[in-house]
Write an enzyme that holds these catalytic residues in place. Structure first.
Site, PDB file in Angstrom:
ATOM      1  N   ASP A  29       0.789  -1.244   0.000  1.00  0.00           N
ATOM      2  CA  ASP A  29       0.000   0.000   0.000  1.00  0.00           C
ATOM      3  C   ASP A  29       0.819   1.291   0.000  1.00  0.00           C
ATOM      4  OD1 ASP A  29      -1.939  -1.914   0.242  1.00  0.00           O
ATOM      5  OD2 ASP A  29      -2.899  -1.065   1.996  1.00  0.00           O
ATOM      6  N   HIS A  73     -10.654   0.680  -3.193  1.00  0.00           N
ATOM      7  CA  HIS A  73     -12.014   0.611  -2.680  1.00  0.00           C
ATOM      8  C   HIS A  73     -13.063   1.040  -3.716  1.00  0.00           C
ATOM      9  CE1 HIS A  73     -10.563  -0.383   1.238  1.00  0.00           C
ATOM     10  NE2 HIS A  73      -9.988   0.781   1.459  1.00  0.00           N
ATOM     11  N   HIS A  93     -10.734   6.950   1.072  1.00  0.00           N
ATOM     12  CA  HIS A  93      -9.325   6.873   0.705  1.00  0.00           C
ATOM     13  C   HIS A  93      -9.148   5.698  -0.244  1.00  0.00           C
ATOM     14  CE1 HIS A  93      -9.837   3.964   3.986  1.00  0.00           C
ATOM     15  NE2 HIS A  93      -8.867   3.284   3.376  1.00  0.00           N
ATOM     16  N   LYS A 118      -6.937  -4.734  -3.226  1.00  0.00           N
ATOM     17  CA  LYS A 118      -7.764  -5.254  -2.154  1.00  0.00           C
ATOM     18  C   LYS A 118      -8.784  -4.225  -1.701  1.00  0.00           C
ATOM     19  CE  LYS A 118      -4.255  -3.962   1.308  1.00  0.00           C
ATOM     20  NZ  LYS A 118      -4.983  -2.912   2.042  1.00  0.00           N
ATOM     21  N   CYS A 177      -2.044  -2.157   7.640  1.00  0.00           N
ATOM     22  CA  CYS A 177      -2.002  -3.128   6.549  1.00  0.00           C
ATOM     23  C   CYS A 177      -0.690  -3.903   6.473  1.00  0.00           C
ATOM     24  CB  CYS A 177      -2.315  -2.434   5.229  1.00  0.00           C
ATOM     25  SG  CYS A 177      -4.024  -1.817   5.167  1.00  0.00           S
TER      26      CYS A 177
END
Length: 225
Positions: A29, A73, A93, A118, A177
């Site tokens: 990430d 997302h 976000h 993800k 994460c």
């Protein structure tokens, strides 16, 4: 013994010095959304991106496989909130298709081939909850996501197919994460290291908690050099 030197760390290195041929690197990430100026910017995020860029440039040949993960997302349910508690709910976000959800430019410049996205339809803190970007729709439907996952286009599926036994985990944020990806890797039976100089937590307190949890799970915490 310290949090960064769990019991058995020395034995681990003595037993597995020759395991580089089956070692993977997971870059978690590293996206503008989590760096300074992003929707959930973490202090030190851009510096970590630079450090990871430099590390991969120098150590690419140490790994048989390198992959990135991204928050991507679409409709993550209650993960987004207009009144977030910053524990279970968050401001918007990593929104799929936006510039800030892309890889940080310094990471994109590395030309890594494998990318796992993800959180399309759930919170998904761990990279093991994502699916590989195989060049399909940028905004996959729930059905397409489920099909990809069922077909084994997941991080665990790919690591298993390649015979990976050891993974190094770096990225943002250590307290969320990175931690969850490392814990899942350990649960899948992989030997896991987190490089403490190639990650950054949301806060010092949460970072300390995360390191304690990972240490207790048997994850090796150490600098990259």
């Amino acid at each position: 013994m310290t949090v960064e030197e769990p019991f058995g760390a020395l034995l681990y290195h003595e037993q597995h010095q020759g395991a580089q041929g089956h070692r993977a690197l997971i870059v978690v990430d590293v996206q503008p959304t989590f760096c300074e100026g992003g929707e959930l910017g973490v202090e030190g995020g851009n510096a970590v991106a630079q450090s990871i860029h430099d590390f991969v440039s120098a150590h690419r040949d140490d790994y048989c496989y390198i992959a990135t993960t991204q928050d991507w997302h679409i409709e993550p349910g209650s993960h987004f909130s207009d009144t977030p508690d910053f524990v279970d709910t968050w401001p918007r976000h990593g929104v799929a298709g936006t510039t800030n959800a892309n890889l940080h430019p310094l990471i994109a410049a590395l030309g890594i081939e494998h990318h796992f996205k993800k959180g399309q339809y759930e919170a998904a803190y761990s990279g093991f909850q994502g699916i590989e970007d195989l060049g399909g729709p940028q905004i996959p439907s729930r059905e397409e996501f489920a099909q990809q996952s069922k077909a084994g286009h997941t991080l665990n599926g790919e690591l298993d197919r390649r015979g990976v036994t050891d993974v190094d985990v770096v990225g943002i944020a250590e307290s969320h994460c990175v931690k969850e990806t490392a814990l899942d890797a350990q649960k899948y039976g992989l030997r896991v290291r987190v490089f403490t100089d190639l990650t950054v937590p949301v806060s010092q307190e949460l970072g300390e908690q995360a390191r304690k949890e990972m240490n207790n799970a048997g994850i090796i915490l150490q600098p990259s050099h």
